[in-house]
Write a protein that holds these residues in place. Structure first.
Motif, PDB file in Angstrom:
ATOM      1  N   GLY A 147       0.817  -1.208   0.000  1.00  0.00           N
ATOM      2  CA  GLY A 147       0.000   0.000   0.000  1.00  0.00           C
ATOM      3  C   GLY A 147       0.847   1.253   0.000  1.00  0.00           C
ATOM      4  O   GLY A 147       2.064   1.205   0.144  1.00  0.00           O
ATOM      5  N   ALA A 148       0.175   2.394  -0.183  1.00  0.00           N
ATOM      6  CA  ALA A 148       0.875   3.677  -0.264  1.00  0.00           C
ATOM      7  C   ALA A 148       1.609   3.951   1.042  1.00  0.00           C
ATOM      8  O   ALA A 148       1.206   3.498   2.114  1.00  0.00           O
ATOM      9  N   PHE A 149       2.721   4.682   0.929  1.00  0.00           N
ATOM     10  CA  PHE A 149       3.453   5.095   2.118  1.00  0.00           C
ATOM     11  C   PHE A 149       2.552   5.944   3.004  1.00  0.00           C
ATOM     12  O   PHE A 149       1.927   6.894   2.542  1.00  0.00           O
ATOM     13  N   GLY A 150       2.473   5.618   4.274  1.00  0.00           N
ATOM     14  CA  GLY A 150       1.740   6.444   5.218  1.00  0.00           C
ATOM     15  C   GLY A 150       2.701   7.402   5.895  1.00  0.00           C
ATOM     16  O   GLY A 150       3.906   7.200   5.884  1.00  0.00           O
ATOM     17  N   PRO A 169       1.348  13.503  10.427  1.00  0.00           N
ATOM     18  CA  PRO A 169       1.538  14.948  10.289  1.00  0.00           C
ATOM     19  C   PRO A 169       2.681  15.494  11.159  1.00  0.00           C
ATOM     20  O   PRO A 169       3.489  16.300  10.684  1.00  0.00           O
ATOM     21  N   TYR A 205      -3.698  18.884   9.224  1.00  0.00           N
ATOM     22  CA  TYR A 205      -3.238  18.647   7.846  1.00  0.00           C
ATOM     23  C   TYR A 205      -3.685  17.264   7.362  1.00  0.00           C
ATOM     24  O   TYR A 205      -4.188  17.102   6.253  1.00  0.00           O
ATOM     25  N   GLY A 206      -3.532  16.274   8.240  1.00  0.00           N
ATOM     26  CA  GLY A 206      -3.999  14.936   7.907  1.00  0.00           C
ATOM     27  C   GLY A 206      -5.513  14.826   7.941  1.00  0.00           C
ATOM     28  O   GLY A 206      -6.118  14.176   7.087  1.00  0.00           O
ATOM     29  N   GLN A 207      -6.127  15.488   8.930  1.00  0.00           N
ATOM     30  CA  GLN A 207      -7.595  15.449   9.037  1.00  0.00           C
ATOM     31  C   GLN A 207      -8.257  16.062   7.803  1.00  0.00           C
ATOM     32  O   GLN A 207      -9.359  15.681   7.419  1.00  0.00           O
ATOM     33  N   GLY A 218      -7.253  15.638   4.835  1.00  0.00           N
ATOM     34  CA  GLY A 218      -7.093  14.737   3.699  1.00  0.00           C
ATOM     35  C   GLY A 218      -5.930  15.105   2.797  1.00  0.00           C
ATOM     36  O   GLY A 218      -5.889  14.697   1.637  1.00  0.00           O
ATOM     37  N   LEU A 219      -4.954  15.878   3.335  1.00  0.00           N
ATOM     38  CA  LEU A 219      -3.842  16.364   2.513  1.00  0.00           C
ATOM     39  C   LEU A 219      -2.557  15.553   2.694  1.00  0.00           C
ATOM     40  O   LEU A 219      -1.595  15.761   1.961  1.00  0.00           O
ATOM     41  N   VAL A 241      -1.038  12.867   1.808  1.00  0.00           N
ATOM     42  CA  VAL A 241      -0.988  11.768   0.837  1.00  0.00           C
ATOM     43  C   VAL A 241       0.128  12.072  -0.176  1.00  0.00           C
ATOM     44  O   VAL A 241       0.042  13.066  -0.894  1.00  0.00           O
ATOM     45  N   THR A 273       0.993  10.677  -2.989  1.00  0.00           N
ATOM     46  CA  THR A 273       0.683  10.626  -4.420  1.00  0.00           C
ATOM     47  C   THR A 273      -0.036  11.889  -4.898  1.00  0.00           C
ATOM     48  O   THR A 273       0.042  12.241  -6.071  1.00  0.00           O
ATOM     49  N   GLN A 274      -0.748  12.567  -3.969  1.00  0.00           N
ATOM     50  CA  GLN A 274      -1.344  13.867  -4.323  1.00  0.00           C
ATOM     51  C   GLN A 274      -0.262  14.829  -4.791  1.00  0.00           C
ATOM     52  O   GLN A 274      -0.421  15.557  -5.780  1.00  0.00           O
TER      53      GLN A 274
END
Lengths: 384, 140
Positions: free
Chosen positions: A114-117, A120, A129-131, A133-134, A136, A138-139
């Motif tokens: 899965g994507a790197f987690g 914040p 920042y995480g809440q 939805g930023l 990520v 790949t964004q």
């Protein structure tokens, strides 16, 4: 080779991809180290200094309990996707300073699927920042690619061409993880992850290890008639105005990049220019990154990528072969090992032992580049 | 719509009615940050003054988040729906933001206006975050 120069005496790596759950990152590191020592014709007792890197799979210096408890200095580094090349840079400095003569450089990681987690707080952000939805990665890759393609008049189709080339190289590399070829059209039509990036335009976290043995020029002369030289290795962090992952804000006109600084310094130290490069390995965390890094490293002008791709210049049979082993897209990324995989591939190309993906014309100058969070880059020039 | 929900972070939201973002500007070199911070990342002095950022700007880049981000993001109780994100150029600073827009209609240079965005934090408590929406068809 000059006195004070650093030679690459040996290379070794495990295949990248997915391994058995009980094959740890550390154990991969031990296997890669033994392979590099064997390639150099040396034993662990010949090593008087070591540098290792891993981002998530433990402390590299724990490998001494398997390699041998000889008491040597062993430095651990942890610099995101640049880890392997920063380890190599550190090792070269130890030789140039006279502190060491023969150094093992090691990188490994075993990432979950899965994507790197990311948290914040680890990047200086509040939870907001995480809440929001930023948080990520790949964004960021997608938004950097979107901005770059628009700013330089490049069509989205260049992303499909870069990824198709990566999988073509991967198919020719028995050690690659992704060995199925896709056409640019198939890649463009695949599941969208973050537009303009589709699933085949993003590398996946993986498992693997790579190792390099460096030694002084004098020592190298005892080992081989025609050593491969590490002509320069340099790391840089970001300057003000660089567009990096997990940035809640940018200054107006943001266009700085640690890659530009690291590449420029590396070419200057080695006394070669981008025009001299016969084979290059560039950080291709996503297809857009390869496009951007082609220009940021000086290998081409901004906006020139389309004509180079149309001419097939970056394919193994082209005039400027890039990521000849399939890069991160076909090999996946064990973060701590990627930079040393690049070195491994360049050394094989310069030795003429790259098998079915060997480039023509006896390449003499190789270039490697890694880039990662939170805005770091490291480059090497390798010559023969 | 009025809501009793609190702002997501006092360093991010300067006011809720009307919604404004908090930033900081360096008294020495003029560098503007978002959110507010104490140290200037350009001249390295601790000469930052808290300010309200402009509520309008132009889209600088964007993408769509098609899959659910990991915690501390929490999806609405109705389930995760893809959402666009981007950077909006406010003149002195370019800020990262959720976008309330049809992604197909977005272009670099699209005029955008700040709007409140209800988000969920641990345990499903609503808080007021922020987003930018196309500036056409509404009052500033």
């Amino acid at each position: 080779m000059n006195h004070g120069a650093v030679a690459i005496a040996g290379i070794g790596m495990t295949p990248f991809g997915r391994h058995s759950p009980d094959y740890s990152g550390r154990d991969m590191g031990v296997d890669a180290a033994r392979a590099a020592l064997a390639d150099a014709g040396l034993s662990w007792q010949d090593i008087d200094y070591a540098v290792g890197g891993s981002n998530v799979s433990g402390k590299p210096d724990t490998t001494v309990s398997s390699l041998g408890l000889t008491g040597i200095p062993f430095v651990n580094v942890r610099n995101g996707c640049a880890t392997g090349t920063v380890a190599l840079t550190t090792a070269a400095q130890a030789i140039r300073s006279g502190e060491a003569e023969t150094v093992l450089v090691l990188g490994f990681d075993k990432h979950p699927r899965g994507a790197f987690g990311a948290r914040p707080a680890d990047y200086g952000h509040g939870d907001w920042y995480g809440q929001s939805g930023l948080m990520v990665t790949t964004q960021f890759f997608a938004m950097k690619a979107r901005r770059y393609l628009d700013a330089h008049g490049l069509p989205d189709e260049v992303l499909g061409e870069v990824a198709a080339k990566a999988f073509r190289c991967g198919a020719a590399n028995p050690d690659a993880w992704r060995r199925t070829e896709f056409t640019p059209d198939e890649i463009m039509a695949a599941r969208v992850i973050n537009p303009p990036l589709t699933q085949y335009m993003l590398c996946s976290p993986a498992e693997g290890a790579a190792a390099v043995v460096l030694t002084s020029a004098d020592r190298a002369a005892d080992l081989t008639d025609r050593p491969v030289t590490l002509a320069a290795a340099t790391m840089r962090t970001r300057r003000f105005g660089s567009f990096e992952v997990f940035a809640s804000w940018l200054p107006p006109g943001a266009d700085a990049s640690p890659t530009v600084d690291a590449a420029r310094a590396t070419f200057a130290k080695a006394g070669v220019t981008p025009r001299d490069v016969d084979v290059a390995q560039l950080q291709d965390t996503d297809a857009g990154a390869e496009i951007i890094h082609m220009a940021e490293t000086g290998l081409c002008e901004h906006g020139q990528q389309r004509e180079l791709l149309d001419a097939g210049a970056t394919s193994p049979e082209g005039t400027l072969p890039i990521n000849t082993d399939g890069g991160c897209l076909a090999n996946g990324e064990p973060v701590g090992a990627s930079g040393l995989r690049q070195v491994h591939e360049v050394v094989r190309q310069l030795r003429g032992t790259a098998g079915t993906r060997q480039i023509a014309g006896e390449p003499r100058v190789g270039f490697t580049h890694v880039y990662g969070a939170p805005g770091i880059a490291a480059c090497t020039i390798i010559t023969r | 719509m009025s809501s009793p929900a609190p702002p997501i972070d006092a360093n991010v939201i300067a006011s809720l009615d009307p919604i404004r973002l908090a930033g900081a500007r360096c008294a020495e070199c003029g560098t503007t940050t978002f959110p507010a911070q104490a140290d200037c990342p350009r001249c390295a002095r601790r000469t930052m003054n808290r300010i309200e950022l402009p509520a309008e700007g132009v889209l600088w880049t964007w993408t769509t988040q098609t899959f659910q981000p990991k915690a501390p993001y929490a999806a609405p109780s109705t389930g995760f729906e893809p959402f666009p994100v981007g950077y909006v150029d406010l003149g002195d600073v370019i800020v990262e933001a959720r976008l309330e827009a049809d992604p197909e209609a977005l272009r670099v240079g699209t005029r955008m206006r700040l709007v409140p965005l209800t988000l969920l934090v641990d345990g499903g408590q609503p808080v007021i975050g922020y987003a930018f929406a196309p500036a056409t068809g509404g009052s500033a």
